[in-house]
Design a protein around this motif. Structure first.
Motif, short mmCIF file in Angstrom:
data_model
loop_
_atom_site.label_atom_id
_atom_site.label_comp_id
_atom_site.label_asym_id
_atom_site.label_seq_id
_atom_site.Cartn_x
_atom_site.Cartn_y
_atom_site.Cartn_z
N VAL A 88 -20.67 21.32 -9.33
CA VAL A 88 -19.21 21.94 -9.45
C VAL A 88 -18.33 21.17 -8.52
N LYS A 89 -18.82 20.96 -7.28
CA LYS A 89 -18.00 20.38 -6.33
C LYS A 89 -17.99 18.86 -6.69
N ALA A 90 -18.71 18.21 -7.36
CA ALA A 90 -18.41 16.93 -7.62
C ALA A 90 -17.70 16.91 -8.68
N MET A 91 -17.44 17.73 -9.64
CA MET A 91 -16.62 17.84 -10.87
C MET A 91 -15.18 18.10 -10.25
N ALA A 92 -15.16 18.98 -9.36
CA ALA A 92 -13.69 19.23 -8.63
C ALA A 92 -13.42 17.90 -7.97
N LYS A 93 -14.13 17.11 -7.46
CA LYS A 93 -13.70 15.86 -6.75
C LYS A 93 -13.12 15.06 -7.87
N LEU A 94 -13.79 14.96 -8.93
CA LEU A 94 -13.42 14.31 -10.27
C LEU A 94 -12.05 14.42 -10.64
N THR A 95 -11.74 15.86 -10.62
CA THR A 95 -10.41 16.28 -11.41
C THR A 95 -9.41 16.38 -10.39
N SER A 96 -9.87 16.26 -9.00
CA SER A 96 -8.72 16.47 -8.06
C SER A 96 -7.61 15.39 -8.07
N PHE A 97 -7.72 14.33 -8.88
CA PHE A 97 -6.59 13.39 -8.93
C PHE A 97 -5.32 13.90 -9.73
N PHE A 98 -5.90 14.93 -10.41
CA PHE A 98 -4.55 15.81 -11.08
C PHE A 98 -3.68 16.78 -10.14
N VAL A 99 -4.14 16.81 -8.88
CA VAL A 99 -3.33 17.61 -8.09
C VAL A 99 -2.81 16.87 -6.85
N PRO A 100 -1.62 16.53 -7.07
CA PRO A 100 -0.90 15.79 -5.95
C PRO A 100 -0.86 16.55 -4.57
N TRP A 101 -0.83 15.68 -3.43
CA TRP A 101 -1.08 16.26 -2.27
C TRP A 101 0.23 17.31 -1.80
N PHE A 102 1.55 17.01 -2.39
CA PHE A 102 2.57 17.69 -2.29
C PHE A 102 2.42 18.89 -2.70
N VAL A 103 1.75 19.26 -3.92
CA VAL A 103 1.67 20.54 -4.58
C VAL A 103 0.70 21.19 -3.79
N LYS A 104 -0.63 20.60 -3.10
CA LYS A 104 -1.43 21.47 -2.36
C LYS A 104 -0.62 21.94 -1.18
N LYS A 105 0.29 21.09 -0.55
CA LYS A 105 0.88 21.39 0.69
C LYS A 105 1.99 22.65 0.50
N LYS A 106 2.34 22.64 -0.47
CA LYS A 106 3.41 23.56 -0.87
C LYS A 106 2.87 25.05 -1.29
N LEU A 107 1.55 24.86 -1.90
CA LEU A 107 1.08 25.98 -2.71
C LEU A 107 0.32 26.88 -1.54
N TRP A 108 -0.54 26.15 -0.78
CA TRP A 108 -1.71 26.86 0.00
C TRP A 108 -1.33 27.20 1.34
N LYS A 109 -1.51 28.29 2.02
CA LYS A 109 -1.27 28.62 3.59
C LYS A 109 -2.64 28.52 4.13
N TYR A 110 -3.72 28.52 3.62
CA TYR A 110 -5.04 28.68 4.20
C TYR A 110 -5.27 27.13 5.06
N VAL A 111 -5.41 27.51 6.47
CA VAL A 111 -5.74 26.36 7.17
C VAL A 111 -7.26 26.54 7.57
N GLY A 112 -7.90 25.46 7.34
CA GLY A 112 -9.24 25.18 7.76
C GLY A 112 -9.69 25.35 8.90
N ASP A 113 -10.92 25.65 9.54
CA ASP A 113 -11.57 25.71 10.45
C ASP A 113 -11.52 24.20 11.10
N PRO A 114 -11.06 23.93 12.37
CA PRO A 114 -10.92 22.82 12.74
C PRO A 114 -12.26 22.11 13.22
N TYR A 115 -13.36 22.99 13.37
CA TYR A 115 -14.41 22.35 13.75
C TYR A 115 -15.58 22.24 12.56
#
Length: 115
Positions: A88-115
């Protein structure tokens, strides 16, 4: 039937995870509701575009789970095993081109672990 029970349990445990911002959970649940709902942003009778809205929403959801969210958080709720996770992760990577970076930046508040 077990698959739908697993999805329900996965969504419930993920929605209760305190590591995920509540705003992100609300957006994800709204998107899932739009996909499940018979009401579409773009009616299905419009060729190509009618199905594209559901595909874009699904791509945004998969992108969040597999590219924005830390994998250890997702795996702590994933009920289907590592093989299905990588598929499923591989499929998500293939479909990620449908999601522009600015949409992700605007939508999500989650900030991942820096490590």
């Amino acid at each position: 039937m077990k698959f739908f029970t697993d999805i329900k349990e996965f969504l419930k445990t993920t929605a209760n995870d305190e590591r995920i911002p509540s705003r992100d959970k609300k957006i994800l649940l709204a998107m899932i509701a739009l996909i499940i709902s018979p009401i579409d942003l773009i009616p299905d009778w419009i060729p190509i575009l009618g199905q594209l809205d559901d595909l874009v929403l699904l791509s945004i959801i998969l992108d969040y789970f597999f590219r924005v969210l830390d994998s250890r958080i997702l795996l702590s709720h994933w009920p289907w095993g590592m093989k299905s996770y990588t598929q499923v992760k591989a499929m998500a990577k293939l479909t990620s081109f449908f999601v522009p970076w600015f949409v992700k930046k605007k939508l999500w508040k989650y900030v991942g672990d820096p490590y």
